[in-house]
Design an enzyme around this catalytic site. Structure first.
Site, PDB file in Angstrom:
ATOM      1  N   CYS A   1      -3.979   3.463  11.066  1.00  0.00           N
ATOM      2  CA  CYS A   1      -4.726   4.397  11.934  1.00  0.00           C
ATOM      3  C   CYS A   1      -4.910   5.743  11.245  1.00  0.00           C
ATOM      4  CB  CYS A   1      -3.977   4.611  13.245  1.00  0.00           C
ATOM      5  SG  CYS A   1      -3.724   3.094  14.171  1.00  0.00           S
TER       6      CYS A   1
HETATM    7  C1  BEZ Z   1      -1.230   0.869  11.787  1.00  0.00           C
HETATM    8  O1  BEZ Z   1      -2.101   1.605  12.220  1.00  0.00           O
HETATM    9  O2  BEZ Z   1      -0.770   1.019  10.663  1.00  0.00           O
HETATM   10  C2  BEZ Z   1      -0.709  -0.258  12.621  1.00  0.00           C
HETATM   11  C3  BEZ Z   1      -0.625  -0.129  13.990  1.00  0.00           C
HETATM   12  C4  BEZ Z   1      -0.105  -1.166  14.734  1.00  0.00           C
HETATM   13  C5  BEZ Z   1       0.303  -2.325  14.113  1.00  0.00           C
HETATM   14  C6  BEZ Z   1       0.206  -2.460  12.734  1.00  0.00           C
HETATM   15  C7  BEZ Z   1      -0.308  -1.418  11.977  1.00  0.00           C
END
Ligand code: BEZ
Length: 210
Positions: A45
């Site tokens: 994200c």
């Molecule tokens: C991420 O944004 O890195 C992420 C969020 C939830 C699960 C896996 C990765």
């Protein structure tokens, strides 16, 4: 209830990093990319929000605005924004909805309980200036999105709203288009005096004038 292409994007009022958002009023006569992400302080994200901030001029060129969402609270969004600037080189420059009460995520069906019953998945909605939903895509949490693809779809939608063409596989702005099948060859002569390449009666490739 699932939202479908052509539906009116539901209106809402929610808090964001840029104050209270009354969605339809905020959207105005712009195209909008509304996208959810699972959680603050997560790596994928962080890269996505940095990239959408970097692409702001590309959104503006297309009369489009981005708005993100996660179910985390506003204080977390604000603290995380510093990390985005530090690690991605681009500070958050569009609103991030703080949807702790899940008002918007429920309205837009962004929580898929069999994937995760508390966090939002990576939903994307492209909404046109008439507030109609023109694209939906859902990505899994572990896959960062390709925002060049989202911009490419806006280019295609804006072009095909304006002219009687469709865009072929892997099309990018400036590439040849397809004359839509509902246009007869007689009509096509008027609409496309530059001519076209008829590979099949239903597959007519045309180079658009600049
Ligand atoms: C991420 O944004 O890195 C992420 C969020 C939830 C699960 C896996 C990765």
């Amino acid at each position: 209830m699932a939202l479908h292409l052509g539906d009116t994007a539901p209106d809402f009022t929610q808090e964001s990093t840029e104050g209270t958002i009354h969605f339809h009023e905020w959207a105005g006569d712009n195209w909008v990319v509304l996208f959810s992400h699972p959680k603050d302080f997560t790596p994928v994200c962080t890269t996505e929000l940095g990239e959408v901030s970097r692409l702001k001029p590309e959104f503006e060129k297309r009369n489009a605005k981005a708005i993100g969402l996660s179910v985390d609270p506003l204080e977390d969004h604000k603290a995380w924004a510093g990390d985005i600037q530090e690690t991605q080189g681009h500070g958050l420059n569009f609103p991030l909805l703080a949807d702790s009460d899940r008002k918007v995520s429920t309205l837009y069906d962004m929580i898929h309980p069999n994937a995760n019953d508390t966090l939002t998945v990576r939903s994307v909605f492209i909404i046109d200036p008439n507030k109609k939903i023109r694209l939906t895509i859902t990505y899994p949490a572990s896959t960062g999105r390709n925002f060049s693809e989202i911009l490419r779809v806006i280019d295609s939608l804006q072009l095909t709203d304006d002219q009687k063409v469709a865009t072929p596989v892997n099309w990018n702005e400036g590439d040849d288009c397809i004359i839509v099948p509902s246009v007869s060859n007689e009509q096509a002569k008027e609409l496309f005096p530059q001519g076209w390449d008829e590979k099949k009666p239903y597959l007519r490739m045309v180079k658009l004038d600049k």
